[in-house]
Design an enzyme around this catalytic site. Sequence first.
Site, PDB file in Angstrom:
ATOM      1  N   LYS A 295       6.537   3.917   4.630  1.00 46.03           N
ATOM      2  CA  LYS A 295       6.246   4.378   3.264  1.00 46.03           C
ATOM      3  C   LYS A 295       7.264   5.412   2.795  1.00 46.03           C
ATOM      4  CE  LYS A 295       1.720   2.639   2.556  1.00 46.03           C
ATOM      5  NZ  LYS A 295       0.304   2.839   2.369  1.00 46.03           N
ATOM      6  N   ARG A 330      -2.236   0.408  10.522  1.00 46.77           N
ATOM      7  CA  ARG A 330      -1.591  -0.741   9.861  1.00 46.77           C
ATOM      8  C   ARG A 330      -0.081  -0.552   9.957  1.00 46.77           C
ATOM      9  NH1 ARG A 330      -0.133  -2.267   4.681  1.00 46.77           N
ATOM     10  NH2 ARG A 330      -0.731  -4.391   4.110  1.00 46.77           N
TER      11      ARG A 330
HETATM   12  C1  9MG Z   1      -2.127  -3.265   1.406  1.00 49.87           C
HETATM   13  N1  9MG Z   1      -1.800  -1.923   1.789  1.00 49.87           N
HETATM   14  C2  9MG Z   1      -0.644  -1.244   1.543  1.00 49.87           C
HETATM   15  N2  9MG Z   1      -0.718  -0.009   2.031  1.00 49.87           N
HETATM   16  C3  9MG Z   1      -1.933   0.101   2.624  1.00 49.87           C
HETATM   17  C4  9MG Z   1      -2.608   1.140   3.306  1.00 49.87           C
HETATM   18  O1  9MG Z   1      -2.064   2.337   3.456  1.00 49.87           O
HETATM   19  N3  9MG Z   1      -3.837   0.904   3.779  1.00 49.87           N
HETATM   20  C5  9MG Z   1      -4.428  -0.307   3.591  1.00 49.87           C
HETATM   21  N4  9MG Z   1      -5.678  -0.477   4.093  1.00 49.87           N
HETATM   22  N5  9MG Z   1      -3.843  -1.321   2.946  1.00 49.87           N
HETATM   23  C6  9MG Z   1      -2.620  -1.108   2.465  1.00 49.87           C
END
Ligand code: 9MG
Length: 356
Positions: A295, A330
């Site tokens: 990010k 994730r």
């Molecule tokens: C789809 N998506 C993109 N960034 C995300 C994040 O930080 N958490 C979750 N649950 N989905 C995300």
Amino acid sequence: MRTLIRPTAFVDSPFGHDGKAARLAGGLNWFVAVELIAIEGQRRTSTELIPVEGIESRFDDDLAAQWQALTSPRAPLQLGERTIRLDQPQVMGIVNATPDSFSDGGQFADASAAASAGADMAGEGAAIIDVGGESTRPGASVVWEGDEIERVVPVIRQLAAGGAAVSADTRKADVMTAALEAGARMINDVSALTYDPRSAEVAAAAGAPVILMHHQGDPQTMQDNPRYDDVLVEVYLWLEERIAAAEAAGIAREKILVDPGFGFGKNVGHNLELMNGLAMLHSLGVPLVIGASRKRTIGALSAEAPADRRLGGSLAFALKGAEQGAQVIRAHDVFETVQALKVWRGLRDQALTPRA
Ligand code: 9MG
């Protein structure tokens, strides 16, 4: 007036600290002190650092319930045939079946390439594969649901047929329905079921676990000028409300997970404050998902490194999340994230093994 509990002062081992250390959400982390954060509405009025020992003397009904939620184990997730333990951090691999994904440059635009990338991630140790067909990067525009279904369904079908536990990353009820029919067993909704008025009904009827993610604004405008008086408190209270709304719509609490939504209407300072205070969200009593992989905050802290050069920062955030007890992380770089967490796990296991 209300009080929230932020665990702090994490310790290697609880041995020799009888009554002085508490276990975070039944996981691998123990802490010996908390910040009691007094709030009026959404505003913090005071913060007090107190030891875990004797904390019960401060309980009213609300604090006792928060403490119970904070320290009790999380049940495993059942995704179809797969049982996913949540007493240790698990990796959710990201498959963006979009032509314009900000992190993978659209390399998975073709369905079988996307499915095979997802299968590789499962082989590398991802417990869940999250398949999305609409980019949620800042400034991204809305995708028509017919197109989104066309992108994700073949990928989900292939992955599910191969035995992977698949989650559908979508805000739209019709996409959820198509994804679940294709074999997805979980819903990841970055809008926390606020985008589509029919989404809660679909999730409730399917009985599938749902991730409710915090956001401020929508992907087109969310990074324009995000504002909070107290990001940690506001995210906590917002998620608490979304859990209540989901339960009221018929979604069982055991099926709910929450996510603070790094980068979704948050600047660098907000993201860092949230990550440092993350453990407070365990008082919501449901598993915690985080997504910080590649990010913008990582770029902002590292001389604007482009998305494909943010692995080190992504791992730093993943490990910080593990320290704060996040149950699901994730990530794009599954092999490296799983490896980092295995080493972290080894360190925790050593610390939690009593001396002979
Ligand atoms: C789809 N998506 C993109 N960034 C995300 C994040 O930080 N958490 C979750 N649950 N989905 C995300």
